[in-house]
Design an enzyme around this catalytic site. Structure first.
Site, PDB file in Angstrom:
ATOM      1  N   ILE A 109      35.792  45.097  17.705  1.00 45.88           N
ATOM      2  CA  ILE A 109      36.716  44.145  17.089  1.00 45.88           C
ATOM      3  C   ILE A 109      35.895  43.081  16.374  1.00 45.88           C
ATOM      4  O   ILE A 109      35.048  42.424  16.977  1.00 45.88           O
ATOM      5  CB  ILE A 109      37.633  43.503  18.157  1.00 45.88           C
ATOM      6  CG1 ILE A 109      38.572  44.563  18.767  1.00 45.88           C
ATOM      7  CG2 ILE A 109      38.421  42.339  17.556  1.00 45.88           C
ATOM      8  CD1 ILE A 109      39.622  45.133  17.827  1.00 45.88           C
ATOM      9  N   LYS A 110      36.158  42.935  15.076  1.00 47.24           N
ATOM     10  CA  LYS A 110      35.403  41.963  14.281  1.00 47.24           C
ATOM     11  C   LYS A 110      36.082  40.602  14.320  1.00 47.24           C
ATOM     12  O   LYS A 110      37.279  40.486  14.042  1.00 47.24           O
ATOM     13  CB  LYS A 110      35.314  42.428  12.825  1.00 47.24           C
ATOM     14  CG  LYS A 110      34.197  43.394  12.549  1.00 47.24           C
ATOM     15  CD  LYS A 110      34.295  43.920  11.141  1.00 47.24           C
ATOM     16  CE  LYS A 110      33.282  43.304  10.231  1.00 47.24           C
ATOM     17  NZ  LYS A 110      33.229  44.029   8.927  1.00 47.24           N
ATOM     18  N   LEU A 111      35.297  39.601  14.655  1.00 51.17           N
ATOM     19  CA  LEU A 111      35.789  38.223  14.728  1.00 51.17           C
ATOM     20  C   LEU A 111      34.897  37.320  13.890  1.00 51.17           C
ATOM     21  O   LEU A 111      33.672  37.523  13.847  1.00 51.17           O
ATOM     22  CB  LEU A 111      35.748  37.725  16.184  1.00 51.17           C
ATOM     23  CG  LEU A 111      36.525  38.525  17.228  1.00 51.17           C
ATOM     24  CD1 LEU A 111      36.096  38.113  18.629  1.00 51.17           C
ATOM     25  CD2 LEU A 111      38.024  38.304  17.063  1.00 51.17           C
TER      26      LEU A 111
END
Length: 305
Positions: A109-111
């Site tokens: 998951i890219k944050l």
């Protein structure tokens, strides 16, 4: 491109998804996402949001059919300063992947690497076993905070750092070893290896093959198809420029950053402050465009337009 170059992993972001969603080849995925959003019902806004999340997951699922490793899927950049919002959206994306028969081990998951994003990553990793990829990372402060948060992977940018120095300084060309983006990732890599952090360093956002070759030996690199094509035509023996052994011998002090210290140290780096805010704005703008496109697809026919 994935079929041709056979990478281990692949990534998406709002700008890439927006471009792909406009291509004729992928209209079936867009139609599926639209149908999903409508099926769940709710307000117009909720239907569009659900369709958007589903579209990201549908693209991710297609990519996973073609790679052995993981795909990165980005949380909406408009949540970049909302820790709880990022946690909820990340869990939602993981649930959608689960519905598609894909386990969380194959997803990153890219944050955004804001303080709030980094703390969201810390919670997602520790409490939910969700692997995170911290993106829009430009400063040493961001990298230190990510290491302390125990996230799976960081994507320190190279090319966008170079862009800033070219735009804001007198010097317009740099040798690869002197490229400010290369120097930034080299320092981060050395710091992580010297102090035994497990977080993977994945250099990102390259402008030329010189930058890539100057970071040979980095844990991972994420490279565009265009630059992979250029590299595939070169027949030179590469020797790693980065190594754990050299990193352990380098002179770097270990530091600890609480929120106040992080914000100060990051703020001291004008380039990083400007590029982080610029990157968030651009990804947010593309998310809005994507939503607008889905909205037209979902509701304009009903309104008799």
């Amino acid at each position: 491109a994935i079929d041709e170059y056979k990478p281990l992993d692949a990534t998406t972001n709002p700008s890439l998804i927006l471009a792909a969603a406009q291509m004729p080849a992928y209209q079936e995925l867009v139609d599926d996402a639209v149908a999903y959003g409508k099926k769940l019902g709710g307000s117009e806004e909720e239907q569009i949001k659900n369709a958007c999340d589903k579209l990201f997951v549908l693209f991710g699922a297609e990519i996973l059919k073609r790679i052995p490793g993981r795909v990165s899927t980005e949380v909406d950049a408009r949540l970049s300063f909302d820790k709880e919002g990022m946690i909820q959206r990340a869990r939602r994306l993981i649930d959608l992947y689960k519905e598609a028969g894909i386990g969380k081990d194959r997803i990153l998951i890219k944050l955004s690497s804001t303080w709030e994003g980094i703390q969201a990553g810390k919670v997602l990793e520790a409490e939910y076993g969700i692997h995170c990829n911290m993106t829009l990372l430009f400063s040493f402060a961001q990298a230190v905070a990510c290491a302390e948060a125990g996230v799976t992977l960081i994507s320190p940018f190279v090319g966008r750092i170079l862009d800033w120095y070219v735009a804001n300084g007198d010097k317009k060309t740099f040798e690869p070893s002197e490229d400010p983006g290369v120097k930034s990732v080299t320092k981060i890599y050395n710091y992580y290896k010297k102090f035994g952090y497990k977080t993977i360093v994945m250099g990102a956002s390259f402008r030329n093959t010189g930058e890539i070759k100057a970071l040979t030996g980095c844990d991972y690199l994420t490279i565009s198809p265009k630059l992979l094509a250029e590299l595939s035509k070169e027949y030179v023996k590469l020797t790693p420029t980065l190594s754990v052994k050299e990193a352990q011998a380098c002179e770097l002090e270990k530091i600890h950053l609480d929120e106040k210290a992080f914000r100060w140290l990051h703020n001291e780096d004008q380039m990083a402050v400007e590029k982080l805010s610029d990157g968030i704005r651009k990804f947010a703008a593309d998310a809005v465009k994507l939503e607008r496109m889905l909205k037209e697809r979902m509701f304009s026919a009903e309104n008799g337009k």
